[in-house]
Design a protein around this motif. Structure first.
Motif, PDB file in Angstrom:
ATOM      1  N   PHE A  19       0.826  -1.200   0.000  1.00 17.94           N
ATOM      2  CA  PHE A  19       0.000   0.000   0.000  1.00 17.94           C
ATOM      3  C   PHE A  19       0.862   1.253   0.000  1.00 17.94           C
ATOM      4  N   ASP A  20       0.326   2.298  -0.628  1.00 18.76           N
ATOM      5  CA  ASP A  20       1.065   3.554  -0.737  1.00 18.76           C
ATOM      6  C   ASP A  20       0.090   4.654  -1.136  1.00 18.76           C
ATOM      7  N   LEU A  21       0.466   5.895  -0.876  1.00 13.45           N
ATOM      8  CA  LEU A  21      -0.319   7.046  -1.298  1.00 13.45           C
ATOM      9  C   LEU A  21       0.267   7.631  -2.579  1.00 13.45           C
ATOM     10  N   GLU A  22      -0.600   7.848  -3.555  1.00 11.85           N
ATOM     11  CA  GLU A  22      -0.166   8.519  -4.770  1.00 11.85           C
ATOM     12  C   GLU A  22       0.081   9.995  -4.458  1.00 11.85           C
ATOM     13  N   LYS A  23       0.882  10.653  -5.282  1.00 11.10           N
ATOM     14  CA  LYS A  23       1.075  12.092  -5.090  1.00 11.10           C
ATOM     15  C   LYS A  23      -0.278  12.795  -5.231  1.00 11.10           C
ATOM     16  N   THR A  24      -0.433  13.912  -4.560  1.00  7.50           N
ATOM     17  CA  THR A  24      -1.725  14.603  -4.563  1.00  7.50           C
ATOM     18  C   THR A  24      -2.096  15.049  -5.975  1.00  7.50           C
ATOM     19  N   LEU A  25      -3.395  14.944  -6.282  1.00  6.48           N
ATOM     20  CA  LEU A  25      -3.917  15.310  -7.593  1.00  6.48           C
ATOM     21  C   LEU A  25      -4.761  16.572  -7.449  1.00  6.48           C
ATOM     22  N   PRO A  26      -4.519  17.598  -8.266  1.00  2.88           N
ATOM     23  CA  PRO A  26      -5.176  18.895  -8.074  1.00  2.88           C
ATOM     24  C   PRO A  26      -6.546  18.999  -8.737  1.00  2.88           C
ATOM     25  N   LEU A  27      -7.426  19.762  -8.098  1.00  2.00           N
ATOM     26  CA  LEU A  27      -8.731  20.123  -8.657  1.00  2.00           C
ATOM     27  C   LEU A  27      -8.929  21.628  -8.486  1.00  2.00           C
ATOM     28  N   PRO A  28      -9.393  22.336  -9.514  1.00  2.00           N
ATOM     29  CA  PRO A  28      -9.579  21.816 -10.872  1.00  2.00           C
ATOM     30  C   PRO A  28      -8.241  21.701 -11.596  1.00  2.00           C
ATOM     31  N   ARG A  29      -8.181  20.827 -12.578  1.00  2.00           N
ATOM     32  CA  ARG A  29      -6.991  20.670 -13.437  1.00  2.00           C
ATOM     33  C   ARG A  29      -7.331  21.348 -14.769  1.00  2.00           C
ATOM     34  N   ILE A  30      -6.750  22.524 -14.975  1.00  2.00           N
ATOM     35  CA  ILE A  30      -7.099  23.350 -16.129  1.00  2.00           C
ATOM     36  C   ILE A  30      -5.825  23.871 -16.789  1.00  2.00           C
ATOM     37  N   PRO A  31      -5.733  23.840 -18.112  1.00  2.62           N
ATOM     38  CA  PRO A  31      -4.530  24.321 -18.811  1.00  2.62           C
ATOM     39  C   PRO A  31      -4.508  25.841 -18.934  1.00  2.62           C
ATOM     40  N   LEU A  41      -7.619  22.410  -4.705  1.00  4.94           N
ATOM     41  CA  LEU A  41      -8.128  21.346  -3.840  1.00  4.94           C
ATOM     42  C   LEU A  41      -7.401  20.058  -4.176  1.00  4.94           C
ATOM     43  N   TRP A  42      -6.958  19.318  -3.134  1.00  2.00           N
ATOM     44  CA  TRP A  42      -6.230  18.074  -3.383  1.00  2.00           C
ATOM     45  C   TRP A  42      -7.166  16.872  -3.340  1.00  2.00           C
ATOM     46  N   LEU A  43      -6.931  15.958  -4.262  1.00  2.00           N
ATOM     47  CA  LEU A  43      -7.594  14.650  -4.222  1.00  2.00           C
ATOM     48  C   LEU A  43      -6.550  13.615  -3.841  1.00  2.00           C
ATOM     49  N   TYR A  44      -6.883  12.743  -2.887  1.00  2.15           N
ATOM     50  CA  TYR A  44      -5.952  11.727  -2.395  1.00  2.15           C
ATOM     51  C   TYR A  44      -6.347  10.355  -2.918  1.00  2.15           C
ATOM     52  N   ASN A  45      -5.338   9.533  -3.209  1.00  5.00           N
ATOM     53  CA  ASN A  45      -5.562   8.163  -3.660  1.00  5.00           C
ATOM     54  C   ASN A  45      -4.643   7.231  -2.890  1.00  5.00           C
ATOM     55  N   SER A  46      -5.224   6.409  -2.035  1.00  9.35           N
ATOM     56  CA  SER A  46      -4.461   5.400  -1.299  1.00  9.35           C
ATOM     57  C   SER A  46      -4.579   4.075  -2.047  1.00  9.35           C
TER      58      SER A  46
END
Length: 320
Positions: A19-31, A41-46
């Protein structure tokens, strides 16, 4: 680790989870450059990978719902063991990196110990930690596939958008994704009051969690934690007595960790609000649940709760 993963494929009474945590994923993701100067805002994925079938599982939640400390990571493990693991398993090996704040501390051990005491088949759970500098886990392969797939998704506005990417990033043996709910995050606060977090082993040597290479908990030893340091296994007794009666712990002692969600820094909420004109109207409701508070930004997501208090071994009236 590879030996444990291989054994899990042939021994029905043994399971190996990494098990591990992925690096934080940002919201919103906009170019757009505007986002670069704003707090997101961070989204977490374990991530959890089961050695028995090589299936990866993603447990996803938002910064405004919970943090990313030991109790959140432990809650993902508890949910997997209770609802996904084969009920025939008697021995469980958990492999992770040696991050003290998430994987190697008293809170996550107490959480799994409470579950072990109540589980119908499990007899032992062993935490095993990779050596620093050699911490590549199978979960990292899953994370890299997710991040590669994200190259084809410039605009992501909600957690559901990320979940769809996770589900589609692997054509063979796709990832299983679960959106964590408030009720899934459990706390060890009640359990901590029913044990003594001693500073020394029964051998009188000082406890050092950061030097521990392996931690084993056994159903037959309800009040002991076995820790391997420099190749030597040492026993830590956490038994607590009240009026001569030893207090037991079980999953009945779990309580909700964030029953009303976790507030984010007001400055971050203000930045998110200022970007609403860049977000489609049908996605704005996703951000409406967020609550802010005037405080320093919680960069790591560990929360502002105090460290676990070490109780005295002598002179504790409840132990006498």
């Amino acid at each position: 680790m590879n030996e444990d993963l291989a054994r899990a494929k042939t021994d029905q009474t043994f399971e190996c989870l990494t098990f591990d945590l992925e690096k934080t994923l940002p919201l919103p993701r906009i170019p757009t450059n505007i986002v670069f100067y704003k707090r997101q805002l961070w989204l977490y994925n374990s991530g959890i990978l089961a050695g028995s079938n090589d299936t990866g599982h993603c447990n996803v939640w938002l910064e405004g719902e919970a943090g990313r400390g030991a109790q959140e990571v432990g809650s993902c493990l508890v949910r997997y063991i209770k609802h996904k693991m084969d009920p025939k398993v008697e021995e469980l090996a958990l492999w992770s990196d040696c991050c003290g704040g998430q994987n190697r501390n008293i809170k996550i051990v107490l959480m799994l110990k409470a579950l072990l005491n109540s589980h119908p088949s499990l007899q032992t759970i062993t935490f095993k930690y990779l050596e620093s500098g050699h911490t590549f886990l199978p979960n990292d392969t899953d994370f890299s596939k997710i991040e590669y797939q994200l190259k084809f998704h410039e605009r992501i506005y909600t957690a559901e958008d990320y979940i769809n990417v996770m589900k589609s990033c692997r054509k063979k043996n796709p990832l299983k994704v679960y959106r964590m709910q408030m009720k899934d995050f459990v706390s060890t606060s009640k359990i901590e009051k029913k044990i003594v977090n001693r500073k020394t082993f029964i051998s009188k040597e000082k406890v050092n969690w950061l030097k521990t290479k392996e931690i084993c908990i056994k159903k037959n030893f309800k009040h002991s934690i076995f820790m391997k340091i420099d190749g030597v296994v040492k026993e830590l007794n956490i038994e607590k007595k009240v009026r001569g009666k030893v207090l037991d712990i079980s999953e009945d002692d779990f309580n909700y960790l964030w029953p009303d969600g976790k507030e984010i820094a007001q400055a971050k909420l203000d930045d998110l609000t200022s970007m609403f004109h860049l977000i489609p109207k049908d996605c704005l409701d996703f951000y409406k649940f967020l609550k802010g508070k005037e405080s320093e930004e919680d960069v790591d997501g560990y929360g502002a709760e105090p460290d676990f208090e070490v109780e005295l071994e002598l002179g504790d009236d409840e132990e006498k």
